[in-house]
Scaffold this active site. Structure first.
Site, PDB file in Angstrom:
ATOM      1  N   LYS A   4      -2.972  16.316  -7.586  1.00 19.94           N
ATOM      2  CA  LYS A   4      -2.065  16.299  -8.739  1.00 19.94           C
ATOM      3  C   LYS A   4      -1.257  17.586  -8.850  1.00 19.94           C
ATOM      4  CE  LYS A   4      -3.008  12.135  -9.933  1.00 19.94           C
ATOM      5  NZ  LYS A   4      -1.978  11.070  -9.788  1.00 19.94           N
ATOM      6  N   SER A  17      -1.056  14.823 -13.769  1.00 16.54           N
ATOM      7  CA  SER A  17      -2.256  14.725 -14.604  1.00 16.54           C
ATOM      8  C   SER A  17      -2.497  16.067 -15.273  1.00 16.54           C
ATOM      9  CB  SER A  17      -3.469  14.367 -13.724  1.00 16.54           C
ATOM     10  OG  SER A  17      -4.693  14.512 -14.416  1.00 16.54           O
ATOM     11  N   TYR A  36      -9.181  15.739  -6.315  1.00 14.78           N
ATOM     12  CA  TYR A  36      -8.240  15.014  -7.175  1.00 14.78           C
ATOM     13  C   TYR A  36      -7.254  15.985  -7.813  1.00 14.78           C
ATOM     14  CZ  TYR A  36      -6.538  12.252 -11.149  1.00 14.78           C
ATOM     15  OH  TYR A  36      -5.748  11.621 -12.070  1.00 14.78           O
ATOM     16  N   ASP A  71       0.872  -1.167   0.000  1.00 13.54           N
ATOM     17  CA  ASP A  71       0.000   0.000   0.000  1.00 13.54           C
ATOM     18  C   ASP A  71       0.912   1.220   0.000  1.00 13.54           C
ATOM     19  OD1 ASP A  71      -1.620   2.158   0.571  1.00 13.54           O
ATOM     20  OD2 ASP A  71      -2.559   1.264   2.337  1.00 13.54           O
TER      21      ASP A  71
END
Length: 264
Positions: free
Chosen positions: A164, A147, A160, A63
């Site tokens: 990034k 991203s 999100y 993980d």
């Protein structure tokens, strides 16, 4: 001779999607590859594909949100494959929804994987590179998953996007801190890639907005200048470039590889 012959790479989130594509491309370009994922079934299948390519591979279940597990994965890769040259911090998850609805649990989970996982990967890679007796000018390469959402904040993908953007910050800072150590740090910024992650993003958009399933995906793809969705292989080719000698003079950058969707 392939540009990565003799190199050892580790790819997190290697069991499917972009991570699988990166691992296979690095192997085709000559690297031996350590495959890391939280689920063993995916990386076992990718390992079999790399065996067919003729490169060495090893797997490790971890993980990436757990610092000790990331360090253990890097140590395993170096021991099992006889060295360590390239760290690809690829593992990541998405979170779709209004910023106003984000819960502490949601934020903690995505931050743990998308940001902490990259941070621990940088730390573990740097520690391993410094252990090794490597006289080369470039002693190691760290490559992080950002991203298009690390360049533009997208509605319904606010948290999100924040993760990034954070990856870009870590990439720039680590590049400055470790240039003198002969370590380059760069990031890749994909767009709309036809993977399971985008299937889930599209479904979540449909549930939240009432759009038909597939509508959000098609809308994003429709904005791509090159006229098609991205594939994992598109991303993997750029990552292989960053891992190879032609990118030795590049550090601290977060390159867009999105077919022409976000322009900088």
């Amino acid at each position: 001779m392939a540009s990565l012959t003799g190199k050892v790479a580790l790819v997190t989130g290697a069991g499917r999607g972009i991570g699988r594509g990166i691992a296979l491309r690095l192997a085709r370009d000559g690297a031996d590859v350590a495959l890391v994922d939280v689920r063993p079934d995916g990386i076992d299948a990718v390992a079999a594909e790399i065996d067919e390519i003729g490169r060495r591979t090893t797997t490790f279940v971890a993980d990436v949100g757990e610092r000790s597990e990331v360090f253990a994965a890097v140590g395993h890769a170096a021991e099992a494959l006889g060295g360590f040259d390239i760290m690809v911090n690829n593992a990541g998850i998405a979170l779709v929804g209004p910023i106003a609805d984000a819960t502490p649990e949601d934020v903690a989970k995505i931050w743990s994987i998308n940001v902490n996982g990259v941070l621990w990967g940088i730390q573990a890679a740097v520690a391993q590179f410094k252990k090794q007796d490597n006289p080369a000018e470039i002693r190691g390469k760290i490559i992080n998953a950002s991203s298009i959402a690390g360049h533009d904040g997208f509605a319904m993908l606010g948290v999100y996007s924040a993760t990034k953007f954070a990856v870009r910050a870590l990439t720039q800072a680590a590049a400055k801190e470790h240039a003198a150590d002969g370590i380059t740090v760069n990031a890749y910024c994909p767009g709309v890639v036809g993977t399971d992650m985008w299937v889930e993003i599209d479904k979540r958009f449909a549930a939240l907005t009432g759009a038909a399933e597939g509508e959000t995906y098609n809308k994003f793809v429709g904005g791509i200048a090159l006229g098609r969705a991205e594939t994992p292989d598109d991303v993997a080719g750029f990552v292989s470039y960053l891992a190879g000698p032609d990118a030795d003079y590049m550090t601290g950058q977060a390159g867009l590889i999105d077919g022409g969707l976000v322009f900088r």
